[in-house]
Design an enzyme around this catalytic site. Structure first.
Site, short mmCIF file in Angstrom:
data_model
loop_
_atom_site.label_atom_id
_atom_site.label_comp_id
_atom_site.label_asym_id
_atom_site.label_seq_id
_atom_site.Cartn_x
_atom_site.Cartn_y
_atom_site.Cartn_z
N ASP A 142 0.80 -1.23 0.00
CA ASP A 142 0.00 0.00 0.00
C ASP A 142 0.83 1.29 0.00
O ASP A 142 0.44 2.30 0.53
CB ASP A 142 -1.09 -0.01 1.09
CG ASP A 142 -0.57 0.21 2.51
OD1 ASP A 142 0.55 0.71 2.65
OD2 ASP A 142 -1.31 -0.09 3.46
N CYS A 145 -22.55 -8.02 -4.49
CA CYS A 145 -23.34 -7.40 -3.42
C CYS A 145 -24.84 -7.59 -3.61
O CYS A 145 -25.60 -7.57 -2.64
CB CYS A 145 -23.05 -5.91 -3.35
SG CYS A 145 -21.41 -5.53 -2.72
N CYS A 168 -20.84 -6.51 6.86
CA CYS A 168 -20.94 -7.18 5.56
C CYS A 168 -21.21 -8.67 5.74
O CYS A 168 -20.50 -9.35 6.48
CB CYS A 168 -19.65 -6.97 4.78
SG CYS A 168 -19.67 -7.80 3.18
FE1 SF4 Z 1 -21.79 -5.48 -0.51
FE2 SF4 Z 1 -21.01 -6.25 1.91
FE3 SF4 Z 1 -21.81 -3.73 1.51
FE4 SF4 Z 1 -23.58 -5.72 1.46
S1 SF4 Z 1 -22.37 -5.04 3.23
S2 SF4 Z 1 -23.42 -4.03 -0.01
S3 SF4 Z 1 -22.38 -7.35 0.52
S4 SF4 Z 1 -20.01 -4.71 0.64
#
Ligand code: SF4
Ligand code: SF4
Length: 386
Positions: free
Chosen positions: A144, A200, A260
């Site tokens: 990075d 997603c 997530c």
């Molecule tokens: Fe995507 Fe995870 Fe955000 Fe849901 S929480 S929109 S799966 S990045």
């Protein structure tokens, strides 16, 4: 961990390279041809909108040129090898992390500085590759640090997809990875193909969970509002409107990763150096942070990712967290910080006292204002006294 390696049935040079990467401890590895990132134009729009905040180096013409053409980083570049090293430990219970009497530290920073772990391993992998190939080659190693859109290149190398939270997400391991790259003039015998651009679907959990509203839309993060940026990169005064939204975070923020659904697949890392030695490495009591002097900061954080923000920024952040805690136990150390050598700390301590004590802080702040010699800290106190 072998089952997470992309394309590991390959027995050619690329396949052996991946086996070597696993031997060196990496959890993910993929290779891609050295080409400009497909996310480049979106990145430039992001810069033009000022969402890189105070990270002016991102907008520098020389760095933009390097992103457009990787040959500007390494002439004759042919390949990019992208690796991931998991840091998830899952060791500290949320009840401790979310305790407002503690300052919360992002999970990636609970242990050793990942640069110190990743860089020598990437160098060892690059040297192995050069010997194995038997050709003159030149390489550069990045953790990075380079002008690379590393998450986009990681996607190109098949390591995962980009979430709406802008993180690189491995569909079976989540997003708790450090990424690193080897840029090399060597041609490899096979390359990975990118997976799906995103998985997603209709989920928007990360976007709605962000406490500061740092996502103007999916896949776009406005660093000016992001706690991670504010607590780590931002050197100066933190916007007074944002401070109450920062909760107890004192270094980074994990919320948009923690919510997530792909994080349920995260497996604990086998790297012992990323585990916190004790609970205070993940969530130190705020009263301890407020009392840190330079020597104490050095003793506690040397070798940790926190070391790079220095005492001033960490104590500034702790003042905000203490203000949000709202407990009078923080008043004596905050009062002492009104006399700190750093105007930034003095001003944020004044804000925290105002937030905890309200009008009862007036005489303290009037007195502090009388002795204040720094213009910005004067303005901060004057703003509070209104
Ligand atoms: Fe995507 Fe995870 Fe955000 Fe849901 S929480 S929109 S799966 S990045
Ligand atoms: Fe929001 Fe925290 Fe994610 Fe930054 S790191 S975008 S503040 S949830």
């Amino acid at each position: 961990m072998r089952d997470f390696i992309v394309g590991d049935k390959d027995t050619g040079l690329t396949g052996r390279l991946k086996i070597k990467a696993v031997e060196l401890g990496f959890n993910l590895v993929g290779v891609t041809r050295a080409a400009p990132s497909p996310a480049l134009e979106a990145y430039f729009r992001w810069i033009d909108a000022g969402m890189h905040a105070g990270m002016g180096y991102m907008a520098r013409p020389d760095r933009q040129a390097r992103r457009r053409d990787l040959n500007a980083i390494l002439p004759g570049i042919e390949s990019l090898i992208v690796v991931g090293l998991g840091y998830h430990t899952g060791m500290i219970p949320p009840a401790i992390l979310e305790d407002p009497a503690r300052g919360r530290i992002a999970a990636y920073a609970w242990g050793a500085d990942y640069h110190d772990i990743m860089t020598p391993r990437l160098e060892a992998l690059a040297e192995w590759l050069a010997v194995e190939q038997g050709e003159d080659s030149i390489h550069r190693v990045y953790v990075d640090t380079g002008a690379l859109l590393e998450r986009s290149h990681a996607h190109q190398a098949g390591l995962g997809f980009t979430g709406k939270n802008t993180m690189l997400i491995h569909p079976r391991r989540g997003s708790g990875f450090f990424l690193g790259e080897i840029l090399t003039t060597l041609k490899l015998d096979s390359y990975d193909v990118p997976g799906r651009a995103t998985m997603c679907g209709n989920c928007t959990r990360c976007l709605t969970a962000c406490p500061t509203g740092a996502f103007p839309g999916p896949h776009v993060l406005d660093a000016r509002r992001c706690i991670s940026y504010l607590t780590i990169e931002h050197k100066g005064w933190i916007d007074r409107d944002l401070r109450p939204l920062m909760g107890n975070w004192v270094f980074g923020c994990d919320i948009c990763q923690d919510v997530c659904p792909f994080q349920r697949f995260a497996t604990p890392t086998q790297e012992s150096v990323f585990y916190p030695q004790d609970v205070t490495r993940a969530a130190p009591p705020l009263l301890d942070l407020l009392a840190l002097d330079e020597a104490g900061f050095h003793a506690r954080y040397y070798g940790s990712p926190l070391y790079r923000i220095k005492r001033e920024r960490l104590v500034r952040n702790a003042c905000i967290a203490a203000g949000n805690w709202g407990n009078r136990a923080a008043v004596p150390p905050l009062e002492a910080l009104l006399g700190d050598a750093s105007p930034l700390i003095r001003g944020h301590a004044a804000w925290a006292l105002w937030r905890i004590l309200g009008g009862d802080a007036r005489s303290l702040l009037v007195n502090a204002q009388r002795h204040e010699t720094d213009q910005a800290a004067q303005a901060e106190i004057a703003g509070l006294l209104g």
